[in-house]
Design a protein around this motif. Structure first.
Motif, PDB file in Angstrom:
ATOM      1  N   ALA A  64       0.606  -1.145   0.116  1.00 46.45           N
ATOM      2  CA  ALA A  64       0.031  -0.016   0.116  1.00 46.45           C
ATOM      3  C   ALA A  64       0.789   1.312   0.072  1.00 46.45           C
ATOM      4  O   ALA A  64       0.421   2.149  -0.762  1.00 46.45           O
ATOM      5  N   HIS A  65       2.101   1.207   0.655  1.00 47.24           N
ATOM      6  CA  HIS A  65       2.981   2.325   0.687  1.00 47.24           C
ATOM      7  C   HIS A  65       4.245   1.903   0.611  1.00 47.24           C
ATOM      8  O   HIS A  65       4.762   1.287   1.500  1.00 47.24           O
ATOM      9  N   TRP A  66       4.834   1.864  -0.618  1.00 50.82           N
ATOM     10  CA  TRP A  66       6.094   1.345  -0.885  1.00 50.82           C
ATOM     11  C   TRP A  66       7.208   1.684  -0.082  1.00 50.82           C
ATOM     12  O   TRP A  66       8.208   0.860   0.191  1.00 50.82           O
ATOM     13  N   LEU A  67       7.335   3.040   0.445  1.00 50.05           N
ATOM     14  CA  LEU A  67       8.175   3.442   1.050  1.00 50.05           C
ATOM     15  C   LEU A  67       7.708   3.771   2.603  1.00 50.05           C
ATOM     16  O   LEU A  67       8.428   4.732   3.315  1.00 50.05           O
ATOM     17  N   GLY A  68       6.607   3.298   2.881  1.00 51.82           N
ATOM     18  CA  GLY A  68       6.072   3.598   4.149  1.00 51.82           C
ATOM     19  C   GLY A  68       5.275   5.115   4.386  1.00 51.82           C
ATOM     20  O   GLY A  68       5.190   5.752   3.608  1.00 51.82           O
ATOM     21  N   THR A  69       5.138   5.256   5.446  1.00 47.74           N
ATOM     22  CA  THR A  69       4.370   6.563   5.768  1.00 47.74           C
ATOM     23  C   THR A  69       5.073   7.289   6.703  1.00 47.74           C
ATOM     24  O   THR A  69       5.922   6.726   7.623  1.00 47.74           O
ATOM     25  N   ASP A  70       4.784   8.659   6.932  1.00 45.63           N
ATOM     26  CA  ASP A  70       5.571   9.514   8.098  1.00 45.63           C
ATOM     27  C   ASP A  70       4.820   9.722   9.161  1.00 45.63           C
ATOM     28  O   ASP A  70       3.661   9.055   9.283  1.00 45.63           O
ATOM     29  N   GLN A  71       5.035  10.358  10.125  1.00 42.83           N
ATOM     30  CA  GLN A  71       4.333  10.832  11.430  1.00 42.83           C
ATOM     31  C   GLN A  71       3.029  11.237  11.043  1.00 42.83           C
ATOM     32  O   GLN A  71       2.132  11.534  11.990  1.00 42.83           O
ATOM     33  N   LEU A  72       2.642  11.713   9.988  1.00 40.89           N
ATOM     34  CA  LEU A  72       1.096  12.258   9.620  1.00 40.89           C
ATOM     35  C   LEU A  72       0.369  11.462   8.785  1.00 40.89           C
ATOM     36  O   LEU A  72      -0.817  11.585   8.325  1.00 40.89           O
ATOM     37  N   GLY A  73       1.140  10.105   8.428  1.00 38.01           N
ATOM     38  CA  GLY A  73       0.349   9.270   7.491  1.00 38.01           C
ATOM     39  C   GLY A  73       0.538   9.350   6.109  1.00 38.01           C
ATOM     40  O   GLY A  73      -0.437   9.022   5.218  1.00 38.01           O
ATOM     41  N   ARG A  74       1.446  10.426   5.711  1.00 40.31           N
ATOM     42  CA  ARG A  74       1.516  10.685   4.280  1.00 40.31           C
ATOM     43  C   ARG A  74       2.498   9.949   3.661  1.00 40.31           C
ATOM     44  O   ARG A  74       3.592   9.333   4.257  1.00 40.31           O
ATOM     45  N   ASP A  75       2.211   9.422   2.477  1.00 38.54           N
ATOM     46  CA  ASP A  75       2.748   8.410   1.617  1.00 38.54           C
ATOM     47  C   ASP A  75       4.451   8.839   1.425  1.00 38.54           C
ATOM     48  O   ASP A  75       4.454  10.020   0.677  1.00 38.54           O
ATOM     49  N   VAL A  76       5.394   8.406   1.830  1.00 38.31           N
ATOM     50  CA  VAL A  76       6.747   8.769   1.824  1.00 38.31           C
ATOM     51  C   VAL A  76       7.240   8.884   0.298  1.00 38.31           C
ATOM     52  O   VAL A  76       7.757   9.932  -0.181  1.00 38.31           O
ATOM     53  N   LEU A  77       6.793   7.702  -0.566  1.00 39.86           N
ATOM     54  CA  LEU A  77       7.146   7.768  -1.823  1.00 39.86           C
ATOM     55  C   LEU A  77       6.637   8.900  -2.767  1.00 39.86           C
ATOM     56  O   LEU A  77       7.343   9.526  -3.562  1.00 39.86           O
ATOM     57  N   THR A  78       5.117   9.337  -2.267  1.00 42.06           N
ATOM     58  CA  THR A  78       4.632  10.323  -3.086  1.00 42.06           C
ATOM     59  C   THR A  78       5.305  11.734  -3.009  1.00 42.06           C
ATOM     60  O   THR A  78       5.425  12.389  -3.778  1.00 42.06           O
TER      61      THR A  78
END
Length: 285
Positions: A64-78
């Protein structure tokens, strides 16, 4: 077709062949093409870089999130791919701005000589006397922290290199036979500068510009990291590393992804610059 008309094309072809044989330069070009393609196409398919999903904050990399998410749940790859547009655009914009300003100052200093040369070179020395990052911090702090002011600040600390480079080229070329012939035929100073001096200074400018794009991206990322550059929620790589540095133990992917993007981008431009220097350096030939 005469031998004279064939010579520039033969020289150009030889330079291209030498550049193709340079594995480092080719690796740099491949990395750059991949980065540009990802920056242009990635955000079109991955959605908004500011979209939050607090239920999925600090998620590990997954389908779902190829590079995971950050502290606010935003997609890191995007966010990384959106930041590529910002960083690449900023780096190229800074390089072009610094090249135009520095080339104009160096050209005037080399052509006019006398007190013009002294005044312009002492101005250049003043800028060179300060560490570039410290001076960029001061300018950015005075103007206000945002992307436009970061570009202005980094360009203002980058132009002296081009001024020195162009001045040295002009001093070496202005007494050459083809320049004297152009003057004897009635060419104005402006025509001599634009038609004869600048084109013959293109090679060192191209090499320096390749290095400076990477340097500008690195400086802008440094300013973003310490709070003098792009401000959250802008997906600029330095600001992204700064935002997620407190979560590096829990979610190392959130800060390492933009850091690796900075590394690969600067590496690509440095490899290209090394390859161009090897091609255009007469001592290397």
């Amino acid at each position: 077709m005469t031998t004279t008309s064939l010579k520039p094309r033969r020289t150009e072809n030889a330079a291209l062949r030498k550049l193709r044989r340079n594995s480092g330069a080719m690796l740099g070009f491949v990395l750059l093409v991949l980065l540009v393609a990802s920056a242009l196409l990635g955000p079109l398919f991955l959605g908004s870089p500011g979209a939050q999903d607090l239920a999925a904050r600090l998620s590990v990399p997954s389908a779902a999130h190829w590079l995971g998410t950050d502290q606010l749940g935003r997609d890191v790859l995007t966010r990384v791919l959106s930041g590529a547009r910002i960083s690449l655009g900023l780096g190229v914009g800074v390089m072009l701005s610094a090249l135009i300003v520095g080339s104009l100052i160096g050209l005037l200093a080399g052509l006019l000589g006398g007190w013009w040369d002294e005044a312009l070179m002492r101005l250049t020395d003043i800028f060179l006397a300060f560490p570039s990052l410290i001076l960029a911090m001061a300018i950015s702090a005075a103007l206000g922290p945002n992307l436009t002011n970061v570009m202005i600040a980094v360009a203002l600390v980058s132009w002296p290199t081009y001024a020195r480079l162009i001045r040295a080229q002009v001093l070496a070329l202005r007494e050459r036979e083809f320049v004297e012939a152009a003057r004897a035929l009635g060419s104005s100073q402006t025509r001599v500068a634009l038609r004869h001096l600048l084109p013959n200074s293109f090679a060192p400018l191209l090499v320096q510009g390749s290095f400076d794009v990477g340097s500008a991206i690195l400086t802008a990322a440094g300013l973003g990291f310490i709070g003098f550059g792009a401000q959250p929620p802008t997906p600029e790589w330095g600001a992204m590393v700064s935002e997620t540095r407190n979560y590096i133990a829990q979610a190392p992917w959130a800060s390492s992804a933009p850091a690796v993007a900075i590394l690969l981008t600067v590496l690509a431009f440095n490899l290209i610059g090394d390859g161009l220097r090897d091609v255009f350096d007469p001592r290397g030939r």
